[in-house]
Structure formats: structure tokens, C-alpha cells
Design a protein around this motif. Structure first.
Motif, PDB file in Angstrom:
ATOM      1  N   GLU A  90      14.440  22.575  45.859  1.00 29.49           N
ATOM      2  CA  GLU A  90      13.786  23.344  44.802  1.00 29.49           C
ATOM      3  C   GLU A  90      12.277  23.335  44.921  1.00 29.49           C
ATOM      4  O   GLU A  90      11.607  24.300  44.568  1.00 29.49           O
ATOM      5  N   SER A  91      11.732  22.232  45.436  1.00 30.62           N
ATOM      6  CA  SER A  91      10.279  22.129  45.507  1.00 30.62           C
ATOM      7  C   SER A  91       9.724  22.769  46.786  1.00 30.62           C
ATOM      8  O   SER A  91       8.527  22.836  46.976  1.00 30.62           O
ATOM      9  N   VAL A  92      10.651  23.227  47.626  1.00 30.76           N
ATOM     10  CA  VAL A  92      10.228  23.822  48.896  1.00 30.76           C
ATOM     11  C   VAL A  92       9.939  25.307  48.687  1.00 30.76           C
ATOM     12  O   VAL A  92      10.725  26.005  48.070  1.00 30.76           O
ATOM     13  N   GLN A  93       8.801  25.748  49.174  1.00 32.51           N
ATOM     14  CA  GLN A  93       8.430  27.141  48.959  1.00 32.51           C
ATOM     15  C   GLN A  93       8.194  27.875  50.262  1.00 32.51           C
ATOM     16  O   GLN A  93       8.142  27.279  51.329  1.00 32.51           O
ATOM     17  N   ARG A  94       8.030  29.186  50.075  1.00 31.90           N
ATOM     18  CA  ARG A  94       7.725  30.083  51.178  1.00 31.90           C
ATOM     19  C   ARG A  94       6.661  29.495  52.113  1.00 31.90           C
ATOM     20  O   ARG A  94       5.624  29.014  51.654  1.00 31.90           O
TER      21      ARG A  94
END
Length: 582
Positions: free
Chosen positions: A59-63
Motif C-alpha cells: 500500500e505504501s508503494v507508489q508509482r
RNA sequence: GCCCACGUGGAGCAGCCUGGAGUGCUCGUCACCCUGUCAAGGUGAAGGUCGCCGGAUCGAAGCCGGUCGUGGGCGCCA
């Protein structure tokens, strides 16, 4: 080990494998519990599935986060395959995820075909380069250069570097200058091309030289021009024109086979310069379509039109060509064509639309006899429904303008077939072109080009002298040009003479070069070939920035680094420089 | 040096002609919801001195002048 596989290589046959992948988060689709990540590396993308119960924080991983993922390759459930992805039959069920480095929200999305302002792209070029399009362009470029090397290495060529810091030889383009610290007040120049150096290498007995050479010109930029460009620079000793043409023709056949996957038609047609001008109005011949220029003097030999008559009697020419199917153009569109011609220096542009039964629509219609109407059609190979464009003026005016219109109209009206690769050689160049502005003869190539027949021909009419020069043209774009060089000091003197370069001038500018040629220089010749242009053709782009990793804007600025920048006054002092007040 | 076009939240655009509160669209961002999506979806929110300077006007993103930046072209690029 950082990774066991590349993202793009995984297939259904890998199902069941334990893998470790590394790459960038291309996209995240968060369904609340289950989360999909598209993981991208240089090889492509693959879908990663993160199930809620495995304790992986997706969830904390982004583009554009750079991550490492461990998991199992699994065949996708029926109905969830993605036919648009090469890896679409499988997905990675994640068991571990490590953020290698986080990313700020990127200024634009890493996706092909996105329309982003060029300065933004160049400022964040490292984001832009992540796009598959850009990666492909740079990889293909590397492949082209690699194939050039292997082709030439196999034929006995030696790749030799020449200096970037060299001597300024004014004439031609503006030089980039580099101040010398050790020789205060003196300057190096960045080479506009290694022309003289490679000829000196021939004097040095290297016999077959090439280089992927950076060339610098301090001139205004264009869509197809940067301040620096890359050239395949090549020179061979003990050869005639035919040897050079054969070698290069083979090279391009090889390149197109290996890098484009196309067997191009061979041999490449050879078109004498005069014929190119006559048929196409330019030496940048585009053979992908017809619409060749036709001579109409004969047709109008008894014309009642005053303008045409006076052009003929004053030694001018009436020429024209047919635009297939362009009879539908309305008056405003025709007017625009006329303006386009007049912007280029035409006095006017006559148009005739061929109709069925030998009838025509034209402002000139009432002045055209039946013989002339038929003559126009047959000379231009025009059919009913075609538009014939005609100009009457001196040949030097008519040909380039009609040639430019021919190219524009072919492009505009979609008359250029897709996927056609039409190479041709332009040969038999004249040695001189008349420069009316300065009232003198200019060399059409550089002043080291051998006149056909040696020095004697220079004693006659300059307009009749041929140059041992040749161009390779692809689809209307010049890819390379070259020549057999002068290796005899007596001929070189005569050429300088004919060009109005005094012995003192020559000594000052090329003294070192001419001196070398007093020590038994071999006959030699070669070419320079614009690699950026080759790449633009292969990739079908009109912009040189698409084939260069770190290009500059039209005003010569690099938005990534901000170059050029002012420098510390101390740096200038060391160089003995002081800026003028602006 | 010259000609043309463009400059509006993080990205791409519309709005300008015909002046009346920064209005709108697509994407992105943030929050919440959501277990099969792949341009995910739903609900809500934040985010803009309309490139900059000046002028006319009661009033300017809009009109006028200048300037800077960008793109394309001419000149230039033997």
C-alpha cells in the motif's frame, strides 16, 4: 543476487518458478485487499499480485518506486489473462517486497505516446528515458553503431579517435572555441568534422579509417539539427569512387537487414545530379512516388500567353508536374499553394485541373489551345482529376520551388507509400556553384574534392567541371556525402586558385595539411554520414531530439543541467578572458 | 537577425474573438470504500499571483505594448 529474471521475459512456461525481480512500479491497482503492481524494467512489464494475508506492504508503494520483489510465477486464472502484454498469461504472486528507493510523484507518466512539453521532458530526461519508446530508440542506435563497427572491422578498417580540441579553420560553419590556459589568448576549436585529420591519417598510411565522431557547429538549431551531432566518418586509400560506393551500399543493406529487418532493393540507382534536378528539382531525391517534373517549353512553343512567351524567349523554362487526385482542391487551397511558391521566390504558380474529355479548369483555360491542353497532360502524365502545377522562370528558380511543392504535396495528400525504403546515389556533381551574392564560384563540396579528370579541366569553363563527389539519399533525405579527395599538391593549388583562395590564405588556414601532402599522399576518398539522420529515418521521427539521449532546446539550452551557465570570474581570469559588457 | 504559433493548479487542454468573482474537461495527487484488476472502480478533498512587466478601462486570464521562455520555419549550416 538482486534478481533471477527480467520482468519482460517471463512466460507461461515459467509457471511454478521462484523468482526475484527488480524494477520500477509502473502502476498500482489497489482493490482494498488484493493489490496489483505492474513491475517494469528494461525488458518490459509483468503483473505482480499481492494478497492480503502474506504480510507484504504494497500500500505504501507508489508509482516509480524502485523495488525488489520475490515470489512465484503463476499462470493467471482463466479470464484474467491480458492479451496486450507479452507476459499477460502469467503473474507473480508476491511473497516479499523491498523498497530499493522511493520516488516522488513523477512530473509526467511513464507511457509511450504521452504529450508532454519538450522542456519538461528534457528537464526530467531520466523519467522520459524510462519510456519504452525512448529506450528502443537508444538501443537501436547502439545496435546501428555496433553493426557499423562489425561491418567495417570485418573489412580491414581501423577505428581511430581524432582530437576534440583542434585548430579553428574559419569558413563553413561557426566554430565552437575553447580558450587555452597554457597559451593565453589562443583558442582551440571543436571540429566541425574530422575532415583534414582523416586525410592526414591516409597520408599516415592507415589506409582504411573510420570513426563514430562527434561534430560541432555553432549554428542555429532546427528540428533536425543540434549543436553537436554524430557522424560516421570514413576514409580509404587507393580507391576510386566505385569502391567507396560499393562499400557503403553494402553497409546500408547490412544495416537495414540487421536493424530494420528489411532487405532493401539493390543495387541502389545512380542518378546524375543534372538528372536529379531535371526530374525532381532537387538532389534530395525522393523515389517513393512519381509526380516527376516535366518540361513544357515544347508544349508552349506557340503560346498566346505573354508571360510564358517572354520566359521562353529569354532562355527560361516552363515546367510542371501532376498531383494525382488533387483536382478536388478548392480555390482557397490553390491560392495557398501559390503563396507557398511565392514565399520561396516564385513570381507565380499556374494551375490546371484536368477534366474528362480533354477539358480543363484553370485561370488560363481560355488561353490554352487543345494542343496545349493535351500536351500538358501527356508531358506530366496527368490523368483526369489531377492537378497540374506549372511555373515559368529561370531554371534555377523553377526547379527547387517545384521540387519543394512536389514533396510537400506528396506528404500532405498521403501519396507516400508506407514502409518504402528508396535509396539512391546522386553522382556527377558539378564542381562549382555560382554564388550570385558574392559574385564568385563556390565549391559544391569542400575544397579538397578531386575534380573529375584532374587539374586540367579547371582551365576551362568552371560550370563544366565535374566533382568526384557523391551523396547517398534515402526517401528524400541526404544520409551521407563524400568524395574522392585531391592527393596532388599541383591540383590542390589549381583548385584553391579557382576558388579565389590565395597561397597565403591557404598557408594560414591549411598549412599543416598542405605540408603533409608534400610527403607522398596516397589517392584516397571517403564519406561522412549523419548517424542522427539515419536513426531518424529508421525510427520514422522528424525530430532529432528523439534519437539523442540528452539533447538541447532550440536556443541551445540543456534544461536538465541548465547549461550553458555563467562561470566563476576566477575561471575566466585563469584563461585570460573578460566578458564584454552586454 | 527575421517570421509564425504557443505559455491557464503537478501533466495535457478548453476558456480569450465578444472584458464582469479562476469557470470547466481529461489525467495525476491525498483521504475513505472495495479480493481479479490491468487507463481498475466508487465517494470526497486539496492544489492555480492565468510566464513576467507595463498601459488603456470602474473592472483583465481575455484588449494593447514590451519582455522572457518554448516549438516550427527563413537566414545560417563549405
Amino acid at each position: 543476487m538482486m534478481r533471477t529474471h527480467s520482468c519482460g521475459e517471463l512466460r507461461a512456461s515459467d509457471a511454478g518458478s521462484e523468482v526475484r525481480l527488480a524494477g520500477w512500479v509502473h502502476h498500482r491497482r489497489d482493490h482494498g485487499k488484493i493489490i496489483f503492481l505492474d513491475l517494469r524494467d528494461a525488458s518490459g512489464t509483468v503483473q505482480v499480485v499481492v494478497h492480503p494475508d502474506v504480510g507484504v506492504d504494497a500500500e505504501s508503494v507508489q508509482r516509480e518506486y524502485c523495488v525488489s520483489i520475490g515470489g512465484t510465477v503463476e499462470k493467471r486464472k482463466p479470464g484474467t489473462e491480458n492479451a496486450n502484454l507479452p507476459t499477460g498469461e502469467i503473474e507473480i504472486t508476491a511473497r516479499s517486497l523491498e523498497v530499493l528507493s522511493p520516488s516522488e510523484t513523477p512530473p509526467f507518466i511513464v507511457e509511450d505516446g504521452v504529450d508532454v512539453d519538450d522542456v519538461t521532458r528534457l528537464k526530467y530526461r531520466y523519467i522520459d528515458l524510462r519510456r519504452p519508446e525512448m529506450q528502443h530508440a537508444l538501443r537501436l542506435r547502439a545496435k546501428v553503431v555496433g553493426e557499423i563497427r562489425s561491418y567495417l572491422d570485418a573489412r580491414g578498417f581501423t577505428e581511430i579517435e581524432t582530437p576534440i580540441l583542434f585548430k579553428s579553420t574559419p569558413e563553413g560553419a561557426r566554430d565552437f572555441l575553447v580558450p587555452s590556459r597554457l597559451q593565453r589568448g589562443s583558442f582551440y576549436a571543436l571540429p566541425q568534422s574530422p575532415q583534414m585529420l582523416k586525410q592526414i591519417l591516409m597520408v599516415g598510411g592507415m589506409e582504411r579509417y573510420y570513426q563514430i565522431a562527434r561534430c560541432f557547429r555553432d549554428e542555429d538549431l532546427r528540428a533536425d539539427r543540434q549543436l553537436e551531432h554524430t557522424q560516421l566518418d570514413l576514409e580509404m586509400s587507393f580507391v576510386e569512387q566505385e569502391d567507396v560506393l560499393q562499400l557503403l551500399e553494402g553497409l546500408f543493406i547490412h544495416l537495414w537487414r540487421e536493424c530494420v529487418g528489411v532487405d532493401v532493393e539493390q543495387p541502389f540507382p545512380r542518378i546524375p545530379y543534372a538528372e536529379a534536378i531535371r526530374r525532381f528539382g532537387t538532389d534530395h531525391v525522393d523515389l517513393r512516388y512519381g509526380m516527376e517534373l516535366a518540361d513544357l517549353n515544347e508544349v508552349f512553343s506557340e503560346t498566346s500567353l505573354g508571360i510564358f512567351r517572354s520566359v521562353i524567349t529569354s532562355g527560361g523554362t516552363i515546367r510542371g508536374f501532376a498531383v494525382p487526385g488533387a483536382g478536388e482542391l478548392n480555390h482557397a487551397q490553390l491560392k495557398r499553394l501559390e503563396h507557398a511558391a511565392m514565399d520561396r521566390g516564385a513570381k507565380g504558380l499556374a494551375w490546371v485541373i484536368l477534366r474528362d474529355g480533354g477539358e480543363v479548369d484553370s485561370p488560363l483555360a481560355k488561353h490554352l489551345s487543345e494542343r496545349e491542353r493535351n500536351g500538358i497532360a501527356s508531358a506530366t502524365d496527368g490523368k483526369p482529376g489531377d492537378l497540374i502545377l506549372m511555373m515559368a522562370d529561370k531554371a534555377e528558380v523553377v526547379n527547387p520551388i517545384l521540387g519543394a511543392l512536389r514533396m510537400e504535396l506528396a506528404k500532405e495528400r498521403g501519396l507516400i507509400p508506407d514502409g518504402a525504403w528508396k535509396f539512391c546515389w546522386i553522382v556527377d556533381y558539378p564542381f562549382f556553384v555560382w554564388n550570385p551574392d558574392e559574385d564568385k564560384w563556390d565549391p559544391i563540396h569542400h575544397p579538397f574534392t578531386m575534380p573529375v579528370g584532374g587539374g586540367e579541366t579547371l582551365d576551362g569553363d568552371p560550370a563544366a567541371v565535374r566533382a568526384s563527389a557523391y551523396d547517398l539519399v534515402l526517401n528524400g533525405l541526404e544520409l551521407l556525402s563524400g568524395s574522392i579527395r585531391i592527393h596532388r599538391p599541383d591540383i590542390q593549388r589549381k583548385v584553391f586558385d579557382a576558388l579565389g583562395i590565395s597561397p597565403e590564405d591557404a598557408e594560414e588556414r591549411f598549412g599543416f595539411f598542405l605540408e603533409a601532402f608534400r610527403y607522398g599522399p596516397p589517392p584516397h576518398g571517403g564519406i561522412g554520414c549523419g548517424i542522427d539522420r539515419v536513426m531518424m529515418q529508421m525510427l520514422g521521427t522528424e525530430n532529432i531530439r528523439d534519437v539523442v539521449a540528452f539533447p538541447k532546446t532550440q536556443s541551445g539550452v540543456d534544461p536538465l543541467s541548465g547549461a550553458p551557465t555563467p562561470v566563476d570570474p576566477d575561471q575566466l581570469k585563469i584563461l585570460g578572458l573578460r566578458p564584454l559588457p552586454s
